[in-house]
Design a protein around this motif. Sequence first.
Motif, PDB file in Angstrom:
ATOM      1  N   LEU A   1     -32.646  23.727 -34.700  1.00 22.52           N
ATOM      2  CA  LEU A   1     -32.469  23.159 -33.083  1.00 22.52           C
ATOM      3  C   LEU A   1     -33.662  23.560 -32.389  1.00 22.52           C
ATOM      4  N   PRO A   2     -34.216  22.541 -31.449  1.00 16.80           N
ATOM      5  CA  PRO A   2     -35.292  22.774 -30.614  1.00 16.80           C
ATOM      6  C   PRO A   2     -35.179  24.119 -29.458  1.00 16.80           C
ATOM      7  N   MET A   3     -36.078  24.876 -29.595  1.00 20.77           N
ATOM      8  CA  MET A   3     -36.094  26.076 -28.599  1.00 20.77           C
ATOM      9  C   MET A   3     -36.333  25.704 -27.264  1.00 20.77           C
ATOM     10  N   ASP A   4     -36.168  26.259 -26.234  1.00 17.98           N
ATOM     11  CA  ASP A   4     -36.218  25.666 -24.878  1.00 17.98           C
ATOM     12  C   ASP A   4     -37.807  25.582 -24.595  1.00 17.98           C
ATOM     13  N   GLU A   5     -38.583  26.588 -25.032  1.00 22.97           N
ATOM     14  CA  GLU A   5     -40.066  26.273 -24.787  1.00 22.97           C
ATOM     15  C   GLU A   5     -40.710  25.383 -25.227  1.00 22.97           C
ATOM     16  N   GLU A   6     -40.126  24.753 -26.423  1.00 25.19           N
ATOM     17  CA  GLU A   6     -40.787  23.873 -27.172  1.00 25.19           C
ATOM     18  C   GLU A   6     -40.733  22.298 -26.253  1.00 25.19           C
ATOM     19  N   LYS A   7     -39.772  22.249 -25.513  1.00 25.26           N
ATOM     20  CA  LYS A   7     -39.394  20.906 -24.487  1.00 25.26           C
ATOM     21  C   LYS A   7     -40.449  21.169 -23.540  1.00 25.26           C
TER      22      LYS A   7
ATOM     23  N   ARG B   1     -29.206  36.134 -21.966  1.00 24.40           N
ATOM     24  CA  ARG B   1     -28.365  35.100 -21.177  1.00 24.40           C
ATOM     25  C   ARG B   1     -26.847  35.229 -21.775  1.00 24.40           C
TER      26      ARG B   1
ATOM     27  N   LYS C   1     -32.512  31.658 -37.579  1.00 26.28           N
ATOM     28  CA  LYS C   1     -33.988  30.897 -37.610  1.00 26.28           C
ATOM     29  C   LYS C   1     -34.661  31.239 -38.611  1.00 26.28           C
TER      30      LYS C   1
ATOM     31  N   ARG D   1     -36.920  27.578 -40.941  1.00 34.31           N
ATOM     32  CA  ARG D   1     -37.104  26.644 -40.059  1.00 34.31           C
ATOM     33  C   ARG D   1     -37.868  25.184 -40.388  1.00 34.31           C
ATOM     34  N   ILE D   2     -37.035  24.134 -40.034  1.00 36.75           N
ATOM     35  CA  ILE D   2     -37.811  22.669 -40.323  1.00 36.75           C
ATOM     36  C   ILE D   2     -38.118  22.080 -38.910  1.00 36.75           C
TER      37      ILE D   2
ATOM     38  N   ARG E   1     -37.390  36.363 -28.754  1.00 35.19           N
ATOM     39  CA  ARG E   1     -36.793  35.471 -28.380  1.00 35.19           C
ATOM     40  C   ARG E   1     -35.251  35.495 -28.596  1.00 35.19           C
TER      41      ARG E   1
ATOM     42  N   TYR F   1     -28.216  27.191 -28.395  1.00 34.83           N
ATOM     43  CA  TYR F   1     -29.396  26.042 -28.489  1.00 34.83           C
ATOM     44  C   TYR F   1     -28.888  24.777 -28.863  1.00 34.83           C
TER      45      TYR F   1
ATOM     46  N   ASN G   1     -27.115  18.635 -30.193  1.00 31.36           N
ATOM     47  CA  ASN G   1     -28.470  18.821 -29.656  1.00 31.36           C
ATOM     48  C   ASN G   1     -29.335  18.501 -31.052  1.00 31.36           C
ATOM     49  N   ALA G   2     -28.963  18.172 -32.201  1.00 31.76           N
ATOM     50  CA  ALA G   2     -29.742  17.790 -33.200  1.00 31.76           C
ATOM     51  C   ALA G   2     -29.959  16.323 -33.278  1.00 31.76           C
TER      52      ALA G   2
END
Lengths: 286, 286, 286, 286
Positions: D279-285, C9, C23, C26-27, C2, D192, C86-87
């Motif tokens: 922070l949420p990763m893209d695929e989780e969304k 990108r 990472k 992670r929570i 990942r 992210y 984004n949190a």
Amino acid sequence: MRLREKLERGVYSEAMESFTLYKICRIKNKWITDAMSEILCTFLLALFVYASGAQDILTRGASSSPSGRALASGVGLGLAVYCGFNASGACVNPCIALMFCLTGKLQWKKWPVYVICEFIGAFLAACLTYGIYNELINEFDGGQRQVYGMNSTSHIFTSYPLDGISKRSGFFDVFVGCGLLTSTTCMLIDPYNAKTASGVIPVALVFLLYGIIMSFGVHTGAAINLTIDFSGRFFAYIIGYGSEVYTRADYWFWVPPVACFCGTITFVTVYQLMIGNHLPMDEEKE
Amino acid sequence: MRLREKLERGVYSEAMESFTLYKICRIKNKWITDAMSEILCTFLLALFVYASGAQDILTRGASSSPSGRALASGVGLGLAVYCGFNASGACVNPCIALMFCLTGKLQWKKWPVYVICEFIGAFLAACLTYGIYNELINEFDGGQRQVYGMNSTSHIFTSYPLDGISKRSGFFDVFVGCGLLTSTTCMLIDPYNAKTASGVIPVALVFLLYGIIMSFGVHTGAAINLTIDFSGRFFAYIIGYGSEVYTRADYWFWVPPVACFCGTITFVTVYQLMIGNHLPMDEEKE
Amino acid sequence: MRLREKLERGVYSEAMESFTLYKICRIKNKWITDAMSEILCTFLLALFVYASGAQDILTRGASSSPSGRALASGVGLGLAVYCGFNASGACVNPCIALMFCLTGKLQWKKWPVYVICEFIGAFLAACLTYGIYNELINEFDGGQRQVYGMNSTSHIFTSYPLDGISKRSGFFDVFVGCGLLTSTTCMLIDPYNAKTASGVIPVALVFLLYGIIMSFGVHTGAAINLTIDFSGRFFAYIIGYGSEVYTRADYWFWVPPVACFCGTITFVTVYQLMIGNHLPMDEEKE
Amino acid sequence: MRLREKLERGVYSEAMESFTLYKICRIKNKWITDAMSEILCTFLLALFVYASGAQDILTRGASSSPSGRALASGVGLGLAVYCGFNASGACVNPCIALMFCLTGKLQWKKWPVYVICEFIGAFLAACLTYGIYNELINEFDGGQRQVYGMNSTSHIFTSYPLDGISKRSGFFDVFVGCGLLTSTTCMLIDPYNAKTASGVIPVALVFLLYGIIMSFGVHTGAAINLTIDFSGRFFAYIIGYGSEVYTRADYWFWVPPVACFCGTITFVTVYQLMIGNHLPMDEEKE
């Protein structure tokens, strides 16, 4: 029809096509439209530079400050670039136009046209500034246009080196200032570098000019745009400041233009050879 | 349902649809929503212009500066445009509305509605500013509202020419200042020019207004928004400054509005004829 | 894996996955991550607000100015929003969190958690600021912490009304200042309004806070973030400024929080009813 | 061919491929191009930092101000990042490079190369600044380079703690200042988090550095870039300021570098553990 499409993409939901200035008298010849655009853009920049200087000088700092004047000049540059962004590209400076030619963004044969238009635009801006600030200048110097002394106002339109500064230091200062201006503009518009979102470059240019004036503005008043310096000096000459605008500081007048061109060529070459030419191209990533 | 979709696209992952202000009392009539939007936007801009002026004038510069006041006014303009961007378009100025009409972005028949709403919004802002700064004004002038002299406060709400400046210079200054405001706004929103990324235009407008005030603000205090000037003057009149707000400087009050309209028409026409109308359209590129 | 995708990108072409902070630990529990984010964001904002105030006050303006202090506070707000974007969404203010609830962007049951975290974050920032500026404060007041007088330093951490200003004017000033803060933030993040490009909103917030402080900062020092005001006051109390931090100006301490909530509810409701609720939704355009 | 494609995507419709600097002498070795980029970027930043300091100090504030100097330094940072954005990533600071390594954006084995290049770039900038401001420095101190006193100029190039400030306070100040610089840069480029539109990050960095200098600049002059501090001090030593540049303030010279590294590790770890890693990763969304 086209207008409607345009407006549907935009923020306004309705429009009449009856009486508008929209797309009348359309000219498609790129030479003519580029020339008109370059005149108007340089006019805009020079107007802000001259007028913000006048506001600071004529009120002896009461309505402005070195910092405020620098930012207002920067705003002029940003607006000029917004103005001609999709027309002539808004060089507004023979040195930027030279950088465009050097990096393949402008045909060499167009360069003289751009330069002439830039001189015309800056001259018109000097006329307009003088028209507006005429009365305040009269009040400031008692109607006696002066190039030297406490009540001199000719540095609204053009530049001189600081008293006690040699021509060498002045040359070097303009050399670096203009070099920074052109090389950083070059990196900002480099399509393989930061890929700045559209419309953000002029905002960055506002800060760029501010930074240069606040860092390299003390020796010569940041004479880094040779058109503004040259046209303003010529205007001051014919409006009655006398030939001293050319002779002051041992014929200083020829230094900024020469320094600007030398600085541009040096700094742009350094950027291209150190960074620009080695940037990854898009297909290499794939 | 729609709310959830909206929030999933946004940054917030959860939401209750129970008690919110969201999309209640929805009105779809464009005339009404445009009118409300124009009132609120002009209110916002005028509030920042009046209040930043009050903070500077009433503390005699201790809590502000010409530069700080100019930037705060610019921020007001930027926020006003964010506020009404997708509603009425946030003209906040009869001259900008005129420019919208001239370039086909607004129907001519809507223009009077916009203008009336703008006067209402600016008047409400003057009321609120007076409500907040009431006590400080009393302390400043001893409760005696004055139009002339060291302790005058009426220039919080409206403009006068600098002492010793003729009406001609004042007219010319406002003419150019307002012309620059409308023509540069015109080029910023031109969909065929710089194609600025959404949300960047208001930031550019912050700097635009700053630059104009710091370059053309010395003659008249930058009376370039006729609504703010006119509504503020009317408010000052009824609040007890007396008819001198109209008679001062030989009935100066009618000059800014006239100069604004003349400047707008001149500068916008120049931009459209020199650049705007010749910009390449999208299909020509293909 | 990942990470590599992420970096491809991005702008960096290579990376080792060996020893990094990336990472780990992670929570995924949103309540915990939101709480931590809110603490850190409010800490950031409050740190800039307190420290920029300290730099201005303790050098008696030699190293700063009202304008510089206001812009530094604005920068703190912008950074705080970048930090938690984004949190938790970076409310950094119980009033902004209230606005989020009112407009359906935050669950009501999360509001108390946000508020508690914001108080903690601001308190930690006050501790750190005091740790850094300890010596300078001692030099300024001779080791005698004071709430009144020329050498008072308690207004680094909290606010008082200007001498001679009634509680009514102070209330009204905070009411409008905080109302503007929350309502303009509301319009900036409204997904149906200006649709600002990502990352531009924090820049707009820098200017927003600057504009409010330069327009409504004279009565109370812009006490528009009740957490910063309240936690700072509590910190000043326990650090040795005495109970005068609460009693000064006739128990002023309760005014900013109350005014903030009233202003928020009023201004956000006005925005939603006048503009927000009537904005065109996306499918209507199609 | 490629050039034409590039230009068609850009704003300029025509170009000659004859004599240009475009993509000649292309080097593809990432180690060499990264090194050159890092030298040039650090040179740019350091040049603005040194020169804006010189303009402020040598005119005793007549041509600048603390605020103007801070913003000009910020502009230097923004331009440096635009310059190397797609080349080396423009760390311009060993601490930022360390943060890149810690968060997996840079290989650890490249770190020493980056650091060496940064020292070289800053040293070259000090040389150029001295070349330009040579005459003004001579005028200021009468040709006698001084480290102490009213006419000292060595703080153009390097930092000392404020008189009367202990090493502990100075350390703590740099610790927090540099920690804020690196941790906020870390959150700005976190792919992210806010997902800032391209080209907006450097503008945010302009404000970031401004905010830090105006909030944590009073103890040490914001010695938060150890390269600029260290190379500038070394340059001052060899140019004739004597060994006092190292011994002043009880061998202060080693404090900023140590404080910078400690601050960076602490603040970046805090950000990653409190926000970044969750922070949420893209695929989780999806």
